[in-house]
Scaffold this active site. Structure first.
Site, PDB file in Angstrom:
ATOM      1  N   VAL A   1      56.587 -20.559  23.583  1.00  0.00           N
ATOM      2  CA  VAL A   1      58.004 -20.580  23.949  1.00  0.00           C
ATOM      3  C   VAL A   1      58.268 -19.946  25.306  1.00  0.00           C
ATOM      4  O   VAL A   1      59.407 -19.957  25.784  1.00  0.00           O
ATOM      5  CB  VAL A   1      58.889 -19.888  22.886  1.00  0.00           C
ATOM      6  N   LYS A   2      57.239 -19.393  25.940  1.00  0.00           N
ATOM      7  CA  LYS A   2      57.432 -18.760  27.239  1.00  0.00           C
ATOM      8  C   LYS A   2      57.514 -19.824  28.339  1.00  0.00           C
ATOM      9  O   LYS A   2      57.469 -21.026  28.093  1.00  0.00           O
ATOM     10  CB  LYS A   2      56.300 -17.767  27.510  1.00  0.00           C
ATOM     11  N   ILE A   3      57.592 -19.384  29.575  1.00  0.00           N
ATOM     12  CA  ILE A   3      57.915 -20.277  30.685  1.00  0.00           C
ATOM     13  C   ILE A   3      56.787 -21.258  30.971  1.00  0.00           C
ATOM     14  O   ILE A   3      57.020 -22.446  31.218  1.00  0.00           O
ATOM     15  CB  ILE A   3      58.298 -19.439  31.916  1.00  0.00           C
TER      16      ILE A   3
END
Length: 387
Positions: A187-189
């Site tokens: 879910v991170k960048i």
């Protein structure tokens, strides 16, 4: 369900991973160093060490900084538990500094006030973990000035923040800290499936973290305590861990890194659109410091509950029931049962607790469509009785 976060996997990512599967190395090959160089060059750091999670990066960073029994680590109560747990892993004691109610990051004013008292009591922190919540950097210049005055070391927990900027420079360049940590959770960048990275400009810290991430074992004769027996020789010189990143993960990271700026720009555009769509609702949208450019990992609103139209829980549950995958980042760490057993209690950090009573993370991810965003906003208006 519209999730609060979602990875973007494209054909180039699949091709990159497939190439590794067909290569000679699935681990400890050339791709991990390539990923490390790519990130280091991007953000302007001297060293980057890829590991299997940001938690592992925090752990080895603390160890490399000499954190141990009897020492203190301070961090924000509004973060994932790993930002505090990394101190416990080293045998240190953990405490917290309340948040700035505007940025939701560790407050430098509260930090200074606490440092003054801690100096009188002889319990100054050895390490402060400054968490860039939602991608917005802390006031690192102020925290760094306090570090020089009071002698603590700084880890930037930039798990949310790769691709963001502080004072015109990429987060991770190490100007105001000893170590910066990135996360590559899905879910991170950008993602490597699971994975993290520690960055530093300090050669000695980099060498220590390099050893710690792989069992404390080296083949470098200059680091050995006795002469090698032969070309096969290796030596354990530290008590380390198996925190290595695989070639498969690094290949995905190399590919994703090419789209980092695009992802961050898209997240910022979606956040700006949320700001406009939510302007007339009784809530607070995320404030952004003019000297920073957030990675916009999360879009957190705070409900204005004074009107009594809806409770925090009611709004959250109504959104979930309509297929909106809202979340809450985070439950204050000091209120977790494990930390309550250490003596922390409600009322210890009132600004963090007030944030918790009002905060909701709305869906935000780079492939989110305007139609999906409109659906989220419509559901939120209905949940708040404003449809």
């Amino acid at each position: 369900m519209i999730p609060y976060g979602r990875q973007d996997i494209q054909q180039q990512d699949i091709d990159a991973v497939m190439a590794v599967l067909k290569s000679d190395f699935l681990t400890q090959g050339p791709v991990v160093p390539r990923f490390e160089r790519g990130v280091a060059e991007k953000v302007g750091a001297r060293h980057a060490l890829a590991v299997n999670s940001a938690t592992s990066a925090l752990h080895i960073a603390c160890l490399a900084l000499g954190l141990g029994d009897g020492d203190w680590l301070w961090t924000s109560p509004i973060t994932f538990v790993a930002s505090a747990n990394c101190g416990l892993y080293c045998g240190a004691r953990v405490d917290f500094v309340d948040i700035d109610p505007q940025t939701y990051n560790l407050c430098p004013v509260a930090l200074e006030r606490k440092l003054v008292q801690a100096e009188r009591e002889g319990r100054l922190p050895k390490v402060v973990v400054a968490v860039h919540l939602c991608g917005q950097p802390c006031d690192m210049q102020a925290i760094h000035a306090l570090a020089e005055q009071y002698g603590f070391r700084i880890i930037e927990d930039a798990s949310h923040a790769i691709g963001g900027e502080y004072r015109g420079e990429y987060i991770g360049n190490g100007r105001y800290s000893d170590v910066t940590v990135f996360s590559f959770h899905p879910v991170k960048i950008i993602t490597t499936a699971e994975g993290g990275m520690a960055l530093t400009n300090d050669d000695a810290l980099a060498q220590r973290m390099y050893l710690l991430r792989s069992h404390g074992v080296t083949r470098d004769a200059s680091l050995m305590t006795q002469e090698p027996d032969g070309p096969w020789y290796y030596q354990q010189v530290e008590l380390g861990f198996n925190y290595r990143m695989t070639e498969l993960q690094a290949a995905l990271g190399v590919s994703q890194l090419e789209r980092l700026d695009e992802y961050v720009a898209t997240r910022n555009a979606l956040a700006a659109r949320y700001d406009d769509l939510l302007a007339d609702l009784p809530l607070t949208t995320p404030w952004q410091h003019p000297e920073s450019y957030s990675g916009r990992h999360l879009y957190v609103i705070r409900l204005d509950l004074d009107g009594g139209l809806v409770s925090h829980r009611q709004a959250f549950e109504t959104l979930r029931s309509q297929g909106i995958g809202v979340n809450l980042h985070y439950i204050p760490v000091h209120l977790q049962p494990y930390y309550r057993q250490m003596g922390f209690a409600e009322g210890d950090f009132p600004k963090a607790e007030a944030y918790y009573r009002e905060a909701i993370s709305l869906p935000l991810f780079p492939t989110m469509s305007e139609e999906q965003q409109d659906t989220v906003v419509a559901a939120l208006k209905q949940a708040m009785g404003r449809a």
